[in-house]
Design an enzyme around this catalytic site. Structure first.
Site, PDB file in Angstrom:
ATOM      1  N   SER A 475       1.845   6.944   2.922  1.00  0.00           N
ATOM      2  CA  SER A 475       3.017   7.077   2.077  1.00  0.00           C
ATOM      3  C   SER A 475       3.758   5.745   1.914  1.00  0.00           C
ATOM      4  O   SER A 475       3.251   4.820   1.306  1.00  0.00           O
ATOM      5  CB  SER A 475       3.931   8.173   2.644  1.00  0.00           C
ATOM      6  N   ASP A 486      -0.875  -6.687  -3.687  1.00  0.00           N
ATOM      7  CA  ASP A 486      -0.868  -6.982  -5.122  1.00  0.00           C
ATOM      8  C   ASP A 486      -0.212  -8.328  -5.419  1.00  0.00           C
ATOM      9  O   ASP A 486      -0.652  -9.059  -6.317  1.00  0.00           O
ATOM     10  CB  ASP A 486      -0.153  -5.866  -5.888  1.00  0.00           C
ATOM     11  N   LYS A 501      -1.977   9.078   0.968  1.00  0.00           N
ATOM     12  CA  LYS A 501      -0.976  10.057   0.504  1.00  0.00           C
ATOM     13  C   LYS A 501      -0.069   9.374  -0.513  1.00  0.00           C
ATOM     14  O   LYS A 501       0.855   8.649  -0.157  1.00  0.00           O
ATOM     15  CB  LYS A 501      -0.148  10.604   1.659  1.00  0.00           C
TER      16      LYS A 501
END
Length: 710
Positions: A475, A486, A501
């Site tokens: 999460s 990224d 998740k």
């Protein structure tokens, strides 16, 4: 106790308790409320069809999912229903959707009514079968993979299913006792060994007692406990994270665990009929003891040397009463381990548990003449009631500032076993390492994704960063790790992939939608959003693939979101507009060097073999019911396990020390000193931390001019 025996006994325990839980319906006429049941169905279906992230029609496909889920929920081990029963049930296989639209519970009443009849027969089955010894020289096997085992054709075959299960249970206990006797005889040559006939009789009596105790206990459970099974079959057809919580379950969910507690230091939850360890309180007694882990299921509880009490099927509140206790007292937990389904007795001395230890903490380590900071972030915590109270973002900022004052050259952020938490703090913590910009995208059903930005132009830490994750990082942990990856701001190191998740749940009290109802209707935990990385990909199912993957015991296990039935699919949205920080001159070289070290490391190679061995054990569901073959198989398995015992006996020779700001606290608080000593000792023996620090020490930052040009 051998590994093989532990594994078998755990399966047998699950078989008996799972199939007996729903006998709570034996007295439905005393506490059932048909009006409330229909109101719940009406409200739940309307909340779900209008608010769930996935728009799902109540059609024949939906009906089939509920049908299979409910039958499996009542009889997962196929020890009650026969193929004759299923033939009768199947008339409603594609009609449940129509019944739900009419708030009709005909299917439910039929199946559960039949289930009650079967439950009444169960006591006579096991009582009769356990009266006399089984034929232990008979060549036969039993398959414990209930997904493959068909339902019994008729009642005679059903009774034979019971016979084999009970025989395996007795056989396992005999083998355990004989193993214990051999160990005692080695220590004491005068020890009197019991005859096989005596051990066999005691084993049958023990199994019979456990079964009788179970059937006495299930009478204490109430209507809402078993009707919830049907409701969860309905709401769970939307996705595995959507569930119905009866009022008592909602109360447990809402319990505030802050402050000081006396106990073992573990957060528990009810999962079906089981009491499962949700997480350990860092620094608590269970955490210090080191054997209990998140995901373990507690089967029995014993106070010191007293007889163990089965807690499977027991209310969570009651189970907690037995597990908690006064400081200094001993509790012995019989647990089913999540990692390999073995059973193990774990002794823990209760103590005062301070939840302060669940917050951010840091340590300093020297390597190759340089200092590095390691920050442990157990979860992304926040207080929604008090904005001035500490949260993980504020604490992380403070911890980084303190480490900067210590002159550290790089940061290792440990997110292993971090199950997530606040999205807000995940965004703010990401912002500590980047200039302002997008961090994550969030999407409601049928709407365009919303980009959540870090709006603070300040960069708290501009140095090298490595993020350590594992298969239990989920999460919000995945949001932070994905953003760092990224932006190419950090090297992500860990297992094959994180949990996966990528959904958000909201807990909604049902009375909010039916405010004038006479009693508490409980709540629904419903999936309302999906997370997406700034590169457009969802973290759902896929999670985050580390830049450097290290073998772990979880490598081949069924683990994570991808292995959950009905999990939402991976998808993607448009990429957000962001610029990679691309902070390092040698990123690719560092990653390559680490992969080469891992590939050549004999300990990592052995971990890889260990993971495969665990997977093979998980898939081996057939057991011989011939005593001699059974013992031989157990001995072989135990011998195989011996070669893996040295895996985690590792010492990095690195020394971890508390930062300066903590030293005055350590002088005053011996408990905190002990906690830090244990933590530092564990870190020095942590193979994954050692390699992550290798990576951190090799990273070279670009100059400010290079960053500007980029």
């Amino acid at each position: 106790m051998t590994t093989r025996f532990k594994f078998i006994l755990s399966i047998l325990t699950i078989f008996f308790f799972t199939n007996s839980f729903h006998a709570v319906a034996s007295q439905p006429e005393n506490n059932s409320d048909p009006e409330k049941d229909k109101v719940l169905l009406y409200v739940l279906k309307n909340i779900l069809t209008r608010g769930h992230f996935v728009e799902k029609d109540l059609n024949d496909d939906f009906s089939e999912i509920v049908y299979n889920s409910f039958i499996e929920g009542l009889d997962p081990s196929k020890r009650y229903f026969t193929q004759e029963d299923l033939k009768e049930f199947s008339q409603y296989k594609y009609e449940i959707d129509n019944q739900l639209l009419e708030n009709d519970v005909t299917f439910y009443n039929l199946v559960y009514g039949r289930f009650l009849e079967k439950i009444k027969n169960a006591k006579s089955y096991y009582g009769e079968l356990l009266k006399a010894p089984f034929q232990y020289d008979k060549e036969e096997t039993v398959d414990m993979d209930f997904e493959k085992v068909p339902f019994a054709k008729n009642n005679n075959e059903l009774i034979d299913y019971w016979r084999k299960q009970l025989k395996l249970n007795v056989l396992s206990r005999i083998q355990e006792q004989e193993s214990l006797q051999k160990e005692k005889l080695k220590k004491d040559p005068k020890f009197v060994v019991k005859k096989f006939a005596t051990i066999e009789k005691e084993a049958r009596e023990e199994v019979l007692k456990n079964m009788d105790d179970l059937y006495l206990r299930i009478e204490e459970l109430e209507h809402e406990d078993w009707f919830s099974t049907f409701l969860n079959s309905v709401v769970g057809a939307f996705d595995p994270h959507t569930s119905y919580m009866a009022p008592r379950m909602k109360e447990r969910f809402d319990q505030d665990m802050s402050g000081k507690l006396e106990g073992i230091g573990a957060r528990l939850l009810k999962k079906g009929i089981y009491t499962e360890v949700l997480e350990l309180v860092s620094g608590g007694p269970a955490w210090k003891q080191g054997e209990l882990e998140a995901g373990d299921i507690i089967l029995e509880v014993a106070q010191g040397n007293e007889e163990a009490l089965d807690i499977v099927g027991m209310r969570l509140d009651d189970a907690i009463k037995f597990i908690k206790g006064k400081k200094g007292t001993e509790v012995r937990l019989t647990v089913k381990k999540k990692i390999d389904a073995s059973t193990k007795i774990i002794s823990i001395i209760r103590d005062v548990v301070e939840l302060e230890e669940t917050f951010v903490k840091s340590t300093i380590v020297e390597k190759n003449g340089k200092k590095y900071g390691l920050i442990d972030l157990p979860r992304f915590y926040i207080s929604f009631d008090d904005k001035n109270y500490r949260d993980s973002a504020k604490d992380m900022e403070q911890e980084i500032e303190r480490l900067k004052d210590e002159g550290v050259d790089g940061l290792l952020i440990d997110l292993r076993n971090n199950g997530g938490g606040s999205l807000k703090t995940a965004i703010e913590i990401s912002g500590l390492f980047i200039d302002q910009g997008p961090v994550v995208q969030v999407k409601y059903r049928g709407e365009k994704p919303m980009i959540k930005n870090d709006t603070d132009p300040k960069t708290q830490w501009e140095g090298a960063v490595v993020v350590l994750v594992n298969e239990l990082s989920a999460s919000a942990s995945e949001i932070f790790a994905a953003a760092m990856q990224d932006y190419k701001r950090a090297v992500i190191v860990g297992g094959n992939q994180t949990y996966g998740k990528g959904t958000v749940q909201s807990v909604l009290p049902i009375n909010n939608f039916f405010p004038n109802y006479k009693s508490d209707l409980g709540a629904i935990k419903m999936t309302i959003q999906k997370f997406y990385r700034i590169n457009g990909g969802s973290t759902q199912i896929e999670g985050v693939y580390p830049d450097i993957a290290m073998p772990s015991r979880y490598s081949y296990m069924k683990f994570g979101e991808r292995d959950m039935t009905g999990a939402l699919a991976w998808d993607k949205v448009a990429q957000a507009n962001y610029t990679k920080s691309d902070s390092y001159t040698n990123f690719s070289d560092v990653v390559y060097n680490s992969k080469e070290r891992i590939l050549k490391n004999e300990r990592f190679q052995l971990i890889q073999e260990y993971a495969k061995w665990l997977k093979e054990n998980q898939e081996n569901s057939s057991y011989s019911l011939n005593y001699h073959h059974f013992v031989k198989d157990s001995e072989i398995k135990e011998k195989e396990g011996e070669r893996f015992k040295s895996i985690f006996k590792f010492d990095s020779q690195l020394s971890f020390t508390s930062p300066k700001h903590e030293l005055p606290l350590l002088e005053k608080d011996s408990t905190l000193t002990e906690k830090r000593t244990i933590w530092h000792k564990n870190l020095s023996k942590d193979l994954y931390v050692a390699e992550a620090l290798n990576v951190l020490s090799e990273l070279k930052l670009k100059s400010k001019n290079e960053l500007v040009k980029h």
